[in-house]
Design a protein around this motif. Structure first.
Motif, mmCIF file in Angstrom:
data_model
loop_
_atom_site.group_PDB
_atom_site.id
_atom_site.type_symbol
_atom_site.label_atom_id
_atom_site.label_comp_id
_atom_site.label_asym_id
_atom_site.label_seq_id
_atom_site.Cartn_x
_atom_site.Cartn_y
_atom_site.Cartn_z
ATOM 1 N N GLN A 63 0.829 -1.197 0.000
ATOM 2 C CA GLN A 63 0.000 0.000 0.000
ATOM 3 C C GLN A 63 0.868 1.253 0.000
ATOM 4 O OE1 GLN A 63 -3.433 0.276 -0.312
ATOM 5 N NE2 GLN A 63 -2.895 2.434 -0.590
ATOM 6 N N THR A 64 1.792 1.338 0.980
ATOM 7 C CA THR A 64 2.603 2.546 1.103
ATOM 8 C C THR A 64 3.715 2.595 0.061
ATOM 9 O OG1 THR A 64 3.932 1.444 2.803
ATOM 10 C CG2 THR A 64 2.132 2.841 3.554
ATOM 11 N N PHE A 65 4.398 1.464 -0.164
ATOM 12 C CA PHE A 65 5.519 1.456 -1.104
ATOM 13 C C PHE A 65 5.064 1.298 -2.550
ATOM 14 C CE2 PHE A 65 8.409 1.794 2.169
ATOM 15 C CZ PHE A 65 9.716 1.587 1.786
ATOM 16 N N GLY A 66 3.817 0.901 -2.753
ATOM 17 C CA GLY A 66 3.333 0.671 -4.098
ATOM 18 C C GLY A 66 2.195 1.592 -4.494
ATOM 19 N N HIS A 67 0.997 1.315 -4.009
ATOM 20 C CA HIS A 67 -0.193 2.042 -4.437
ATOM 21 C C HIS A 67 -0.107 3.534 -4.102
ATOM 22 C CE1 HIS A 67 -2.328 -1.663 -5.531
ATOM 23 N NE2 HIS A 67 -1.780 -2.189 -4.441
ATOM 24 N N ASP A 68 0.306 3.867 -2.864
ATOM 25 C CA ASP A 68 0.423 5.289 -2.504
ATOM 26 C C ASP A 68 1.539 5.953 -3.299
ATOM 27 O OD1 ASP A 68 -1.589 4.825 -0.702
ATOM 28 O OD2 ASP A 68 -0.289 4.815 1.068
ATOM 29 N N ALA A 69 2.620 5.214 -3.511
ATOM 30 C CA ALA A 69 3.754 5.770 -4.265
ATOM 31 C C ALA A 69 3.363 6.068 -5.703
ATOM 32 C CB ALA A 69 4.930 4.799 -4.223
ATOM 33 N N VAL A 70 2.587 5.196 -6.310
ATOM 34 C CA VAL A 70 2.147 5.391 -7.687
ATOM 35 C C VAL A 70 1.313 6.668 -7.809
ATOM 36 C CG1 VAL A 70 0.539 4.502 -9.429
ATOM 37 C CG2 VAL A 70 2.302 3.010 -8.466
ATOM 38 N N ALA A 71 0.508 6.936 -6.801
ATOM 39 C CA ALA A 71 -0.306 8.147 -6.832
ATOM 40 C C ALA A 71 0.571 9.395 -6.879
ATOM 41 C CB ALA A 71 -1.228 8.185 -5.624
ATOM 42 N N THR A 72 1.703 9.346 -6.194
ATOM 43 C CA THR A 72 2.647 10.463 -6.222
ATOM 44 C C THR A 72 3.339 10.564 -7.571
ATOM 45 O OG1 THR A 72 3.044 10.281 -3.830
ATOM 46 C CG2 THR A 72 4.721 11.420 -5.147
ATOM 47 N N VAL A 73 3.799 9.423 -8.076
ATOM 48 C CA VAL A 73 4.541 9.396 -9.338
ATOM 49 C C VAL A 73 3.670 9.811 -10.513
ATOM 50 C CG1 VAL A 73 5.683 7.867 -10.992
ATOM 51 C CG2 VAL A 73 6.194 7.671 -8.561
ATOM 52 N N SER A 74 2.421 9.410 -10.490
ATOM 53 C CA SER A 74 1.533 9.628 -11.637
ATOM 54 C C SER A 74 1.441 11.094 -12.026
ATOM 55 C CB SER A 74 0.146 9.067 -11.332
ATOM 56 O OG SER A 74 -0.687 9.155 -12.464
ATOM 57 N N GLU A 75 1.605 11.992 -11.055
ATOM 58 C CA GLU A 75 1.520 13.424 -11.337
ATOM 59 C C GLU A 75 2.737 13.929 -12.102
ATOM 60 O OE1 GLU A 75 0.904 15.465 -7.703
ATOM 61 O OE2 GLU A 75 -0.920 14.367 -7.164
ATOM 62 N N PHE A 76 3.819 13.153 -12.112
ATOM 63 C CA PHE A 76 5.055 13.581 -12.768
ATOM 64 C C PHE A 76 5.244 12.969 -14.144
ATOM 65 C CE2 PHE A 76 5.903 15.089 -8.617
ATOM 66 C CZ PHE A 76 6.982 15.952 -8.667
ATOM 67 N N ILE A 77 4.495 11.931 -14.459
ATOM 68 C CA ILE A 77 4.687 11.221 -15.715
ATOM 69 C C ILE A 77 4.350 12.131 -16.897
ATOM 70 C CG2 ILE A 77 3.887 9.282 -17.113
ATOM 71 C CD1 ILE A 77 5.576 8.356 -14.873
ATOM 72 N N PRO A 78 5.228 12.220 -17.891
ATOM 73 C CA PRO A 78 4.903 13.020 -19.085
ATOM 74 C C PRO A 78 3.627 12.511 -19.752
ATOM 75 C CG PRO A 78 7.227 12.422 -19.068
ATOM 76 C CD PRO A 78 6.582 11.654 -17.960
ATOM 77 N N ALA A 79 2.875 13.410 -20.357
ATOM 78 C CA ALA A 79 1.578 13.064 -20.933
ATOM 79 C C ALA A 79 1.682 11.920 -21.930
ATOM 80 C CB ALA A 79 0.963 14.294 -21.593
ATOM 81 N N GLU A 80 2.761 11.902 -22.733
ATOM 82 C CA GLU A 80 2.877 10.880 -23.767
ATOM 83 C C GLU A 80 3.182 9.486 -23.207
ATOM 84 O OE1 GLU A 80 6.864 13.216 -23.898
ATOM 85 O OE2 GLU A 80 4.761 13.496 -23.301
ATOM 86 N N LEU A 81 3.553 9.417 -21.911
ATOM 87 C CA LEU A 81 3.870 8.128 -21.290
ATOM 88 C C LEU A 81 2.860 7.724 -20.222
ATOM 89 C CD1 LEU A 81 7.738 8.586 -20.798
ATOM 90 C CD2 LEU A 81 6.579 7.308 -22.611
ATOM 91 N N LYS A 82 1.957 8.607 -19.896
ATOM 92 C CA LYS A 82 1.076 8.381 -18.750
ATOM 93 C C LYS A 82 0.183 7.161 -18.931
ATOM 94 C CE LYS A 82 -2.238 10.694 -15.703
ATOM 95 N NZ LYS A 82 -1.582 10.101 -14.505
ATOM 96 N N LEU A 83 -0.411 7.003 -20.093
ATOM 97 C CA LEU A 83 -1.308 5.863 -20.323
ATOM 98 C C LEU A 83 -0.541 4.553 -20.172
ATOM 99 C CD1 LEU A 83 -4.126 4.891 -21.094
ATOM 100 C CD2 LEU A 83 -3.448 5.018 -23.505
ATOM 101 N N SER A 84 0.650 4.513 -20.750
ATOM 102 C CA SER A 84 1.479 3.312 -20.661
ATOM 103 C C SER A 84 1.857 3.031 -19.215
ATOM 104 C CB SER A 84 2.737 3.481 -21.511
ATOM 105 O OG SER A 84 3.586 2.370 -21.377
ATOM 106 N N TYR A 85 2.251 4.073 -18.491
ATOM 107 C CA TYR A 85 2.655 3.903 -17.093
ATOM 108 C C TYR A 85 1.489 3.435 -16.231
ATOM 109 C CZ TYR A 85 4.169 4.999 -12.348
ATOM 110 O OH TYR A 85 4.455 4.916 -11.009
ATOM 111 N N ASP A 86 0.369 4.123 -16.322
ATOM 112 C CA ASP A 86 -0.782 3.782 -15.475
ATOM 113 C C ASP A 86 -1.239 2.346 -15.707
ATOM 114 O OD1 ASP A 86 -0.722 6.300 -14.398
ATOM 115 O OD2 ASP A 86 -2.394 7.089 -15.593
ATOM 116 N N SER A 87 -1.263 1.924 -16.955
ATOM 117 C CA SER A 87 -1.678 0.556 -17.266
ATOM 118 C C SER A 87 -0.677 -0.465 -16.713
ATOM 119 C CB SER A 87 -1.817 0.386 -18.781
ATOM 120 O OG SER A 87 -2.098 -0.951 -19.118
ATOM 121 N N LEU A 88 0.610 -0.157 -16.878
ATOM 122 C CA LEU A 88 1.645 -1.087 -16.429
ATOM 123 C C LEU A 88 1.647 -1.234 -14.917
ATOM 124 C CD1 LEU A 88 4.175 -2.824 -16.790
ATOM 125 C CD2 LEU A 88 5.523 -0.704 -16.881
#
Length: 337
Positions: free
Chosen positions: A161-186
């Motif tokens: 939860q803390t090292f994964g799901h919560d961390a992803v929520a933080t990272v997702s705001e930094f992902i460039p638009a052209e990579l966001k769909l790929s990142y979120d799905s992965l």
């Protein structure tokens, strides 16, 4: 001072919590405990906190560690210190904080919390040397025997939860638009796989561990090791401190693991089924590290120290690394030979 100036200082303090921690204040803090500094001061490699080697008149230099405001509570820091003292009492080579005449190890100077440590020299261990790994296995076995005696009460548990799901929520705001769909799905698929691996492993004991047991936190000199920086100590499976000593091809990791476990088992029983968690824990660390950088990006020390972060190239390579981890999760786990 007007309200605008106050607001500006508050913003600066939030973005750079150490902006007021200059050389004079570092020496003043150390001298507030009765030491006399000789003017020599060297910043050491640390980003989360600020760590300095401070020269002392007619004495050996000390290490002063100033804790990042807002990260740990006093109770959490003191719990880490207490763990260090317990390990030290068992003659384990851990660099523990210095206590004053009243037994205190955590101090405050002008709103900065800090601790002092003895200076220990050394360099990172050669982890390709199997004899070194055997010794480190012995030391970790002894450390975990102490860590299993009682739990942390205030420090956190390593989980998805803390090292994964919560961390992803933080990272997702930094992902460039052209990579966001790929990142979120992965990461959605990857964390689902991580959760399935953890569930399939069944009940696993969580004990007090070092938490960040990589070569940079081990000082090696004259065939002896010292563990430093228990800042990330937490409740976790014992294998969290073991897998970080392994690297290279699968065959190489198997040989390394065999040496570590052979030494480890002399002092604490290794649980082979925890090996099922290795790639899941590695995946969580990769995600969490990216989130750590993202969460600290407004601290000016981070863009200077990690100039490659937050570029399209970085995020592309990060996604590739996560894809490789996703594939690793479907591979058979390591086994003790």
């Amino acid at each position: 001072m007007n309200n605008d100036e106050t607001d500006e200082q508050s913003v600066a303090s939030a973005a750079q919590p150490f902006y007021q921690l200059g050389p004079d204040k570092v020496m003043d803090a150390v001298e507030s405990l009765g030491y006399l500094c000789d003017g020599r001061q060297f910043p050491l490699n640390s980003y989360e906190n600020r760590v300095y080697q401070v020269g002392i008149e007619d004495g050996v230099p000390l290490i002063a560690k100033f804790y990042r405001p807002g990260r740990w509570s006093d109770e959490q820091i003191l719990e880490e210190h207490q763990f260090s003292f317990e390990l030290q009492d068992q003659e384990l080579p851990v660099v523990a904080p210095i206590r004053d005449a009243e037994g205190r190890s955590l101090f405050e100077y002008e709103n900065f919390r800090f601790a002092l440590f003895p200076r220990k020299g050394g360099q990172g261990p050669e982890l390709d040397n199997l004899d070194n790994l055997h010794l480190l296995g012995k030391l970790l076995g002894r450390m975990h025997a102490v860590g299993a005696v009682k739990p942390f009460v205030h420090r956190p548990v390593l989980n998805s939860q803390t090292f994964g799901h919560d961390a992803v929520a933080t990272v997702s705001e930094f992902i460039p638009a052209e990579l966001k769909l790929s990142y979120d799905s992965l990461v959605r698929d990857l964390l689902q796989a991580v959760d399935e691996v953890i569930a399939a492993a069944g009940p696993v004991a969580h004990i007090r561990v070092h938490g960040d047991c990589h070569a940079g936190n081990i000082l090696w000199r004259d065939d002896n090791a010292h563990f430093v920086d228990l800042d990330d100590a937490r409740m976790a499976p014992a294998v969290q401190d073991i897998w970080m000593l392994l690297s290279g091809s699968r065959d190489r990791q198997l040989a390394q693991l065999s040496e570590v476990v052979d030494g480890y088992d002399q002092f604490f029983e290794f649980q082979p089924r925890e090996l099922k968690l290795v790639e899941a824990l590695r995946s969580l660390r990769i995600i969490h590290h990216a989130a750590w950088l993202a969460s600290r990006w407004e601290d000016p020390a981070f863009p200077m120290g990690f100039p490659w972060f937050n570029t399209v190239r970085y995020w592309s390579e990060h996604i590739l690394e996560l894809r490789e981890q996703f594939a690793e999760l479907s591979e058979p786990p390591l086994q003790v030979m």
